[in-house]
Design an enzyme around this catalytic site. Structure first.
Site, PDB file in Angstrom:
ATOM      1  N   LYS A 242      44.130  41.676  -3.310  1.00 32.08           N
ATOM      2  CA  LYS A 242      44.430  41.341  -5.333  1.00 32.08           C
ATOM      3  C   LYS A 242      44.271  43.572  -5.613  1.00 32.08           C
ATOM      4  O   LYS A 242      43.305  43.991  -4.802  1.00 32.08           O
ATOM      5  CB  LYS A 242      42.857  41.223  -5.785  1.00 32.08           C
ATOM      6  CG  LYS A 242      43.040  41.263  -7.161  1.00 32.08           C
ATOM      7  CD  LYS A 242      41.928  40.315  -7.805  1.00 32.08           C
ATOM      8  CE  LYS A 242      41.354  40.460  -9.577  1.00 32.08           C
ATOM      9  NZ  LYS A 242      40.252  39.495  -9.532  1.00 32.08           N
TER      10      LYS A 242
ATOM     11  N   SER B  35      42.092  35.746 -12.995  1.00 28.86           N
ATOM     12  CA  SER B  35      42.514  36.666 -12.781  1.00 28.86           C
ATOM     13  C   SER B  35      43.428  37.120 -11.348  1.00 28.86           C
ATOM     14  O   SER B  35      44.017  37.896 -11.722  1.00 28.86           O
ATOM     15  CB  SER B  35      41.562  38.519 -13.280  1.00 28.86           C
ATOM     16  OG  SER B  35      40.512  38.577 -12.002  1.00 28.86           O
TER      17      SER B  35
ATOM     18  N   SER C 136      37.339  33.577 -11.540  1.00 30.79           N
ATOM     19  CA  SER C 136      39.495  34.145 -11.051  1.00 30.79           C
ATOM     20  C   SER C 136      39.610  33.564  -9.471  1.00 30.79           C
ATOM     21  O   SER C 136      40.566  34.349  -9.311  1.00 30.79           O
ATOM     22  CB  SER C 136      39.375  35.486 -11.360  1.00 30.79           C
ATOM     23  OG  SER C 136      38.867  35.838 -12.319  1.00 30.79           O
TER      24      SER C 136
HETATM   25  N1  GLN Z   1      38.469  34.216 -16.865  1.00 29.90           N
HETATM   26  C1  GLN Z   1      37.138  34.854 -17.184  1.00 29.90           C
HETATM   27  C2  GLN Z   1      37.084  36.575 -17.837  1.00 29.90           C
HETATM   28  O1  GLN Z   1      38.168  37.302 -18.045  1.00 29.90           O
HETATM   29  C3  GLN Z   1      36.789  35.282 -15.554  1.00 29.90           C
HETATM   30  C4  GLN Z   1      37.236  36.020 -14.978  1.00 29.90           C
HETATM   31  C5  GLN Z   1      37.339  37.067 -13.417  1.00 29.90           C
HETATM   32  O2  GLN Z   1      36.671  36.090 -13.076  1.00 29.90           O
HETATM   33  N2  GLN Z   1      37.387  37.905 -13.355  1.00 29.90           N
HETATM   34  O3  GLN Z   1      35.983  37.057 -17.988  1.00 29.90           O
END
Ligand code: GLN
Length: 487
Positions: free
Chosen positions: A76, A151, A175
């Site tokens: 990532k 994400s 995410s």
């Molecule tokens: N969807 C959540 C957010 O936007 C979690 C994102 C993540 O785990 N990085 O904060």
């Protein structure tokens, strides 16, 4: 080849049926062939990868190799990689080349894994659909009109399309688990502190944790094993020996107690998801586990608490991106204030700005007690609920997400509905527990994920249950249509 397990790939490498250079080239070719439409890989590391693969081949030749030596993977783009751009999905870091490498990446490098490139992601890991990336959205290989989740959507889509056998991700509120569910693959986020955050660009430091995407629990275990461990460079890394994550995979789960939180199985739950999850639970039961209803009374407060704590931490963490210390700098600023303002305005996307503003607000002198302090108190209640629940169960099971992959654009302009797609995952981060998602079926031809939550540092138990489930089912072996061809 693309559907082989790590164990099989590793044996092929050891037996010299294939070299790491050939294997790496094979997956690089798949990326070239398929990723034009998916957009999951935003930076290729082709040249350096082939050099690393040749090194791995030498190690294998000399007998100095482990399970991951010569195995290609993707990271990532939130992990700093010396010499290769680390953008975090943002214009702010579009030309950022880190002067050092994240510990998690280094550990995999030391194990001999070969980095093929960096994957697309929501900007600064803020999002649930991968639509906030500066580099454009990622498509879900199961249905190109839908999102891969976020994400870590790039890593999830890439592993689902078999562009790499494994990939890294990070999980602040879901995410890893939510994109794993949307893309029909296996993902695990370990206990907070298990994998070093050094060199992982911070979003919400008390919640961020790195983990893995793979086809199976066994592969996820192998990769996580290599990434885990204490790191003196990360003050939140936990100094506790890492269990052998492969040792218990084959254990029977007879007699194990699985808790089902009643708050997650309400009448609001989508009926297709419910049926799929219930079938998965029945399978686990058929392997000898006991099923027990439990309650997490404060879990419904997890999304609101998270959307105070995470933005608060992000507003502090992202203050360094000001065009002076780090990041994009605007053209011909009038003065210093103009430089700060325009660099941040032009460098960050809308969702990131929304979070920074929310965070600055909840931390402001007048509202700190009403929002930030309150959210931290709620966080403790949620953690206590889990601690209480784990007195009576070994693991907790639930759906990973309230829906299957949704259409691109569907929730883009509705942040609250987007935030709610993490309703089952966020509490796990607030409590710092390990959690994973395992493919368990399809609704409308789109994958469904079963979430398994473990007690602190019980990754090996989680992986054991997931592996046993995968011995009885083959959802994890399904490959999206069109991606089963050799190229
Ligand atoms: N969807 C959540 C957010 O936007 C979690 C994102 C993540 O785990 N990085 O904060």
């Amino acid at each position: 080849m693309y559907n082989k397990s790590l164990q099989e790939l590793s044996s092929s490498l050891q037996d010299k049926e294939i070299s790491s250079v050939e294997l790496s080239q094979y997956f690089l070719n798949r990326i070239k062939h398929f990723d034009g439409e998916l957009n999951s890989v935003i930076t290729s590391n082709e040249e350096a990868a082939l050099v690393a693969a040749a090194e791995a081949d030498k190690r294998i030749q000399s007998g100095d190799s482990g399970l991951l030596t010569g195995i290609p993977l993707l990271h990532k783009d939130i992990f700093c990689t010396q010499g290769l751009r680390t953008s975090c999905g943002s214009k702010m870091l579009d030309n950022f080349v880190a002067p050092y490498t994240a510990t998690a990446v280094t550990k995999l490098e030391q194990a001999g894994a070969v980095m093929l490139g960096k994957t697309n992601m929501d900007e600064f890991a803020m999002g649930s659909s991968n639509e906030t990336s500066f580099y454009g959205g990622v498509k879900n290989p199961w249905d190109l009109n839908t999102v891969p989740g976020g994400s870590s959507g790039g890593s999830a889509a890439a592993v689902a399309a078999r562009l790499a056998p494994i990939a890294s991700g990070t999980d602040t509120g879901g995410s890893i688990r939510q994109p794993a569910a949307f893309c029909g693959i296996t993902g695990i986020k370990p206990t907070y502190g298990r994998v070093s955050r050094y060199g992982m660009i911070a979003f919400a430091s008390s919640l961020d944790q790195a983990g893995t995407f793979a086809k199976s629990a066994e592969d996820a275990a192998m990769m996580l094993q290599a990434m885990s461990g204490f790191d003196e460079k990360d003050s939140t890394s936990v100094n506790k020996p890492v269990d052998d994550l492969l040792a218990n995979l084959g254990d029977s789960i007879k007699g194990l107690t699985v808790g089902l939180p009643k708050e997650f199985f309400t009448d609001d739950l989508d009926s297709g998801i419910r049926e799929t999850i219930e079938t998965a639970i029945d399978t686990i039961k058929s392997a000898g586990a006991h099923i027990k209803e439990i309650s997490l009374p404060n879990i419904n407060l997890s999304v609101p608490a998270y959307y105070v704590v995470a933005p608060a931490e992000c507003s502090a963490n992202l203050s360094r991106f000001d065009g002076v210390r780090f990041g994009y700098r605007c053209d011909s600023p009038k003065d210093l204030e103009d430089l700060y303002k325009r660099s941040r305005d032009e460098g960050f996307g809308d969702e990131v700005k929304r979070r920074i503003m929310m965070g600055a607000y909840v931390l402001s002198a007048g509202y700190y007690d009403a929002y930030y302090k309150k959210a931290q108190q709620v966080r403790r209640l949620i953690k206590n609920d889990f601690v209480e629940a784990f007195k009576g169960v070994d693991i907790i099971a639930s759906p990973t997400a309230p829906s299957v992959a949704f259409s691109a654009g569907e929730k883009k302009d509705d942040p609250v509905s987007m935030y709610l797609s993490d309703i089952f995952t966020i509490g796990v981060n607030l409590a710092g527990l390990p959690g994973m998602s395992v493919p368990c079926g399809f609704v409308d031809n789109k994958p469904v994920g079963l979430q398994l939550i473990g007690n602190y540092f019980e990754e090996s138990r989680l992986l054991n249950v997931a592996h046993q489930y995968q011995q009885l089912t083959d959802w994890h072996l399904a490959v999206p249509a069109g991606y089963e061809q050799e190229v």
